[in-house]
Design a protein around this motif. Sequence first.
Motif, PDB file in Angstrom:
ATOM      1  N   PHE A 116       0.955  -1.254   0.060  1.00 30.71           N
ATOM      2  CA  PHE A 116       0.025  -0.128   0.007  1.00 30.71           C
ATOM      3  C   PHE A 116       0.846   1.263  -0.080  1.00 30.71           C
ATOM      4  CE2 PHE A 116      -2.065  -3.259   2.400  1.00 30.71           C
ATOM      5  CZ  PHE A 116      -3.392  -3.397   1.546  1.00 30.71           C
ATOM      6  N   LEU A 117       0.387   2.279  -0.878  1.00 32.80           N
ATOM      7  CA  LEU A 117       1.288   3.385  -0.878  1.00 32.80           C
ATOM      8  C   LEU A 117       0.613   4.276   0.179  1.00 32.80           C
ATOM      9  CD1 LEU A 117       1.713   3.926  -4.539  1.00 32.80           C
ATOM     10  CD2 LEU A 117       3.160   2.952  -3.116  1.00 32.80           C
ATOM     11  N   THR A 118       1.546   4.983   0.920  1.00 36.27           N
ATOM     12  CA  THR A 118       1.047   5.718   2.108  1.00 36.27           C
ATOM     13  C   THR A 118       1.479   7.220   1.801  1.00 36.27           C
ATOM     14  OG1 THR A 118       2.853   5.049   3.493  1.00 36.27           O
ATOM     15  CG2 THR A 118       1.069   3.765   3.491  1.00 36.27           C
ATOM     16  N   GLY A 119       1.229   7.988   2.976  1.00 41.41           N
ATOM     17  CA  GLY A 119       1.892   9.421   2.939  1.00 41.41           C
ATOM     18  C   GLY A 119       3.303   9.464   3.130  1.00 41.41           C
ATOM     19  N   SER A 120       3.839   8.583   3.679  1.00 40.04           N
ATOM     20  CA  SER A 120       5.552   8.383   3.946  1.00 40.04           C
ATOM     21  C   SER A 120       6.145   7.997   2.337  1.00 40.04           C
ATOM     22  CB  SER A 120       5.964   7.248   4.928  1.00 40.04           C
ATOM     23  OG  SER A 120       5.301   6.062   4.515  1.00 40.04           O
ATOM     24  N   ASP A 121       5.344   7.211   1.638  1.00 45.57           N
ATOM     25  CA  ASP A 121       6.021   7.043   0.370  1.00 45.57           C
ATOM     26  C   ASP A 121       5.882   8.384  -0.545  1.00 45.57           C
ATOM     27  OD1 ASP A 121       6.455   4.294   0.329  1.00 45.57           O
ATOM     28  OD2 ASP A 121       4.316   4.050   0.484  1.00 45.57           O
ATOM     29  N   VAL A 122       4.680   9.194  -0.456  1.00 45.87           N
ATOM     30  CA  VAL A 122       4.631  10.723  -1.038  1.00 45.87           C
ATOM     31  C   VAL A 122       5.716  11.554  -0.682  1.00 45.87           C
ATOM     32  CG1 VAL A 122       3.110  12.479  -1.390  1.00 45.87           C
ATOM     33  CG2 VAL A 122       2.328  10.172  -1.502  1.00 45.87           C
ATOM     34  N   SER A 155      -1.626  11.434  -7.411  1.00 43.18           N
ATOM     35  CA  SER A 155      -3.128  10.778  -6.776  1.00 43.18           C
ATOM     36  C   SER A 155      -3.194  10.404  -5.343  1.00 43.18           C
ATOM     37  CB  SER A 155      -3.358   9.295  -7.603  1.00 43.18           C
ATOM     38  OG  SER A 155      -2.612   8.370  -7.350  1.00 43.18           O
ATOM     39  N   ARG A 156      -1.923  10.481  -4.845  1.00 50.88           N
ATOM     40  CA  ARG A 156      -1.962  10.115  -3.175  1.00 50.88           C
ATOM     41  C   ARG A 156      -1.722  11.402  -2.588  1.00 50.88           C
ATOM     42  NH1 ARG A 156      -3.207   6.244  -5.722  1.00 50.88           N
ATOM     43  NH2 ARG A 156      -2.776   3.916  -5.101  1.00 50.88           N
ATOM     44  N   MET A 157      -1.752  12.382  -3.234  1.00 54.51           N
ATOM     45  CA  MET A 157      -1.332  13.693  -2.381  1.00 54.51           C
ATOM     46  C   MET A 157      -2.423  14.466  -1.769  1.00 54.51           C
ATOM     47  SD  MET A 157       1.059  15.673  -5.315  1.00 54.51           S
ATOM     48  CE  MET A 157       2.904  15.032  -5.564  1.00 54.51           C
ATOM     49  N   ASP A 158      -2.335  14.878  -0.883  1.00 56.63           N
ATOM     50  CA  ASP A 158      -3.367  15.885  -0.125  1.00 56.63           C
ATOM     51  C   ASP A 158      -3.047  17.198  -0.542  1.00 56.63           C
ATOM     52  OD1 ASP A 158      -1.170  16.378   1.381  1.00 56.63           O
ATOM     53  OD2 ASP A 158      -2.070  15.628   3.290  1.00 56.63           O
ATOM     54  N   ALA A 159      -3.781  18.304  -0.120  1.00 56.44           N
ATOM     55  CA  ALA A 159      -3.737  19.544  -0.452  1.00 56.44           C
ATOM     56  C   ALA A 159      -2.175  20.498  -0.101  1.00 56.44           C
ATOM     57  CB  ALA A 159      -4.781  20.561   0.041  1.00 56.44           C
ATOM     58  N   GLN A 163       0.477  21.374  -2.757  1.00 54.50           N
ATOM     59  CA  GLN A 163       1.339  22.709  -2.802  1.00 54.50           C
ATOM     60  C   GLN A 163       2.801  22.625  -2.674  1.00 54.50           C
ATOM     61  OE1 GLN A 163      -0.318  25.569  -2.603  1.00 54.50           O
ATOM     62  NE2 GLN A 163       1.684  26.900  -2.760  1.00 54.50           N
ATOM     63  N   ALA A 164       3.305  21.550  -1.832  1.00 52.13           N
ATOM     64  CA  ALA A 164       4.717  21.499  -1.687  1.00 52.13           C
ATOM     65  C   ALA A 164       5.563  20.830  -2.954  1.00 52.13           C
ATOM     66  CB  ALA A 164       5.070  20.544  -0.626  1.00 52.13           C
ATOM     67  N   PHE A 165       4.761  20.113  -3.547  1.00 52.59           N
ATOM     68  CA  PHE A 165       5.321  19.665  -5.006  1.00 52.59           C
ATOM     69  C   PHE A 165       5.393  20.626  -6.059  1.00 52.59           C
ATOM     70  CE2 PHE A 165       3.932  17.597  -9.063  1.00 52.59           C
ATOM     71  CZ  PHE A 165       5.091  17.000  -9.412  1.00 52.59           C
ATOM     72  N   LEU A 166       4.130  21.505  -6.170  1.00 54.42           N
ATOM     73  CA  LEU A 166       4.195  22.409  -7.142  1.00 54.42           C
ATOM     74  C   LEU A 166       5.178  23.470  -6.911  1.00 54.42           C
ATOM     75  CD1 LEU A 166       0.451  22.594  -7.791  1.00 54.42           C
ATOM     76  CD2 LEU A 166       2.079  21.421  -9.058  1.00 54.42           C
ATOM     77  N   GLU A 167       5.435  23.740  -5.647  1.00 55.08           N
ATOM     78  CA  GLU A 167       6.380  24.586  -5.229  1.00 55.08           C
ATOM     79  C   GLU A 167       7.709  24.414  -5.642  1.00 55.08           C
ATOM     80  OE1 GLU A 167       6.261  27.722  -4.031  1.00 55.08           O
ATOM     81  OE2 GLU A 167       4.161  27.950  -3.443  1.00 55.08           O
ATOM     82  N   GLN A 168       7.939  22.971  -5.436  1.00 54.96           N
ATOM     83  CA  GLN A 168       9.344  22.419  -5.754  1.00 54.96           C
ATOM     84  C   GLN A 168       9.433  22.559  -7.297  1.00 54.96           C
ATOM     85  OE1 GLN A 168      10.053  18.079  -5.976  1.00 54.96           O
ATOM     86  NE2 GLN A 168      11.192  18.300  -4.351  1.00 54.96           N
ATOM     87  N   ALA A 169       8.515  22.312  -8.130  1.00 58.12           N
ATOM     88  CA  ALA A 169       8.581  22.253  -9.589  1.00 58.12           C
ATOM     89  C   ALA A 169       8.776  23.779 -10.292  1.00 58.12           C
ATOM     90  CB  ALA A 169       7.295  21.771 -10.182  1.00 58.12           C
ATOM     91  N   ALA A 204      -0.249  14.408 -16.179  1.00 55.75           N
ATOM     92  CA  ALA A 204      -0.663  14.179 -14.723  1.00 55.75           C
ATOM     93  C   ALA A 204      -0.193  15.435 -13.942  1.00 55.75           C
ATOM     94  CB  ALA A 204       0.320  13.087 -14.046  1.00 55.75           C
ATOM     95  N   LEU A 205       0.846  16.134 -14.354  1.00 55.61           N
ATOM     96  CA  LEU A 205       1.322  17.510 -13.776  1.00 55.61           C
ATOM     97  C   LEU A 205       0.207  18.579 -13.942  1.00 55.61           C
ATOM     98  CD1 LEU A 205       3.344  19.163 -12.083  1.00 55.61           C
ATOM     99  CD2 LEU A 205       4.638  19.691 -14.321  1.00 55.61           C
ATOM    100  N   ARG A 206      -0.469  18.517 -15.233  1.00 56.86           N
ATOM    101  CA  ARG A 206      -1.521  19.506 -15.667  1.00 56.86           C
ATOM    102  C   ARG A 206      -2.572  19.299 -14.492  1.00 56.86           C
ATOM    103  NH1 ARG A 206      -3.229  21.062 -21.209  1.00 56.86           N
ATOM    104  NH2 ARG A 206      -3.746  22.677 -19.979  1.00 56.86           N
ATOM    105  N   ASP A 207      -3.169  18.137 -14.200  1.00 62.51           N
ATOM    106  CA  ASP A 207      -4.174  17.466 -13.499  1.00 62.51           C
ATOM    107  C   ASP A 207      -3.704  18.165 -12.021  1.00 62.51           C
ATOM    108  OD1 ASP A 207      -5.633  16.403 -15.378  1.00 62.51           O
ATOM    109  OD2 ASP A 207      -4.840  14.451 -14.852  1.00 62.51           O
ATOM    110  N   THR A 208      -2.614  18.127 -11.650  1.00 64.64           N
ATOM    111  CA  THR A 208      -2.402  18.479 -10.299  1.00 64.64           C
ATOM    112  C   THR A 208      -2.249  20.126 -10.029  1.00 64.64           C
ATOM    113  OG1 THR A 208      -0.703  16.792 -10.192  1.00 64.64           O
ATOM    114  CG2 THR A 208      -0.075  18.312  -8.564  1.00 64.64           C
TER     115      THR A 208
END
Length: 491
Positions: A116-122, A155-159, A163-169, A204-208
């Motif tokens: 199972f993919l969890t928040g720690s994997d994200v 798909s496993r991200m919360d808000a 936000q952190a992923f898009l800031e990184q990108a 997938a990045l556009r959906d995010t």
Amino acid sequence: MSRIDAPGSSPLSPEPTLPEPDAPAPELRVGTTASRRTSVSESSVSAPSRNELRPYDGPAVAPSSPRTSTHAEGPAVSARELVAMGGRLRSPSAPVPEDVYASVRSHLTRSLSNPFLTGSDVQATHDALGSVPRDAYRATLERMDRDGLLTTYVSRMDAPSRQAFLEQAASNGVLSRRSGDVAGPLGMPGRPETFVNDPKLPAALRDTVNAHATDTGRAAVVSYDAYLQRYGEAVAQAGSLQALRALGPPQALDLRETSLGLSWSDPQRERFEAEWKAGLGRPQRSLVQAYETVTARAQVLSGERPAGVFVSAEASASHEMLAFKSEAHASARGTTEVQTQAGIATKAGPLGLEVMTGAHGKTEAQLQLDLGIASVSRDSEGKVELSLGAGSHARAHAALNPRTAEFGGGIAFGLSDKSGQSHAGLKLGYGLRGLTPERAAQAVRSDVPGLFSRPKDLDPGVAWDALPAERRALYERQGWTREEWARDARR
């Protein structure tokens, strides 16, 4: 045997001329059948003294025009990669770090050790992407998108993680931002900041990016609902029409599809806009309710009762000629008014007279005609009431007041002693309150400004004392004073 030569031509040798021993070998062009044939070649620069058979070396080109390649050199890409890059070739980027990519794949792939993919994997994937060099970051995301890992990741991200992923990108130059607006008075939210949803980005990045725009839009709606609540509280605390006017009108939230910045030619525009609107939600309060609250408060501050539904309760007691009465009105907007009066009440046959004085010194009189099963009364405020007996201790009543635009009814209970000198009663009622005739006439007049409108007489600079008496009285009922008029006239 004699040989016939054409006039002006050189004799053709029956055997081909062999190249000189020191002459360079003929150049072969790979990929053309003509390179494996020989033909007669004539120089366009200087005519040879005789015809010769030579290996074919392509079309004759003048020395002044060097031969160039018709295709730019560059890395070969597949059709899938070309689609992922938006149909545009880019300069080669740094290679994807294989050790980092292996770590990303291990966290985003289900296995016996990680079913199972969890928040720690994200979080681990986010940390791994943070170690990718800037010039290889985009190539890493594109490879993840081709392998399906990017879809699993987002798909496993919360808000917050989104936000952190898009800031990184964005910090790695993959995304750009659309600036928002600052907050206004009383915490009025501005247009939220979003990221540009470029069609060249991986799917997938556009959906995010669109999911993040939905998150910020929903947060703006929640903040706007809180703003309307604060505005209503400030309106309720305003002690004068001047203070109410200083608050300004309630603001509308400007949150439209155009804030996403999607172009009309974007094939995903309709889908993104529909998902964005569906995820915003609706505030519990509305701009119309805020204006109704302002109007009701303005009527109270100008000495009128606000329009709407109300309930009332009246308790009365009398002994001989002394009378006491307390009445409470509660409107549907939550405002409550309590009025206490005392005075005298007398009765002569079917006629009764009641004169009451309130706590503020205001006197009201009421004349009543009692016909047994039915009675009718009228007071000095214009209220007419008709009541009918519904038993020995109960009466139903209906009331109408054209001056205050009130209509209602209810039921009353009463008890009296045997001598009839003492009486106690309880009256319960409900009603509707509309616009008074004066207010209704003002509502259709074009020369009467609203609460937040600037009077036209201020623009020409008309002095307060120079206004006609009728018009000055109208402005006074709207809360304007000589001092406020002089201050605003200098603007």
